[in-house]
Scaffold this motif. Structure first.
Motif: not given
Length: 182
Positions: A70, A74, A77, A79, A81
């Motif tokens: 995961k 992330s 993508r 995203y 962290i």
């Protein structure tokens, strides 16, 4: 005996995906933040040049394989962290504290002793990871090492190390996952 850390050869997408903030403490005792790439941070693990270690006050590595996956999902993508907090230890005090090494070959068979104590002769310019240890160690295990977990089942005793086969992580940088799926 510790093996030399591997040379990181990451896909450009991962290398540029995320940066970490590193406090840089000037002489007046205040902190300022500088950005370094994840690639550079991972390259400092096991290095003699400004190496990263884990202060002994940190818990041992506990993340599971799905948490590591995961984290990379992330990152791929784009995203956030989270941030990392580093402690630049003064050279004259580096041997006053206990540090652990990062784990490269993780095994649930011996999860109580995976973080080895760093040698007493620490190199100069040691940096301790105060926040982000699980994420940084997860990236190190996934990109440079292996992860061994119990296979389970009848006839596979948990006490036998052979029932914890090492697995490696692979990144599929060409696959674009559906945004609605986990």
């Amino acid at each position: 005996m510790n093996a030399a850390p591997p040379v990181l050869d990451l896909p450009k997408e991962v290398e540029k995906a995320t940066e970490v903030s590193q406090p840089n403490a000037p002489a007046n005792g205040t902190a300022e933040f500088v950005s370094i790439s994840i690639f550079d941070a991972l390259g400092r693990i096991g290095s003699q040049q400004r190496p990263l270690y884990l202060p002994a006050i940190q818990r041992h590595f506990v993340w599971k394989q799905n948490q590591i996956c995961k984290l990379f999902d992330s990152m791929m993508r784009g995203y956030p962290i989270g941030t990392f907090l580093f402690w630049e230890v003064e050279d004259n005090k580096r041997n006053d504290y206990a540090f652990y090494e990062f784990i490269r070959e993780f095994s649930r068979h011996a999860d109580h002793c995976n973080n080895r104590t760093a040698t007493m002769a620490l190199p100069p310019r040691v940096t301790g990871v105060l926040d982000g240890q699980q994420r940084l160690n997860s990236m190190y295990v996934a990109l440079c090492g292996s992860y061994a977990e119990y296979i389970g089942g009848t006839g596979h005793p948990k006490t036998n190390k052979i029932n914890y086969p090492a697995t490696r992580f692979y990144l599929n940088v060409l696959f674009a996952p559906d945004e609605d799926k986990d």
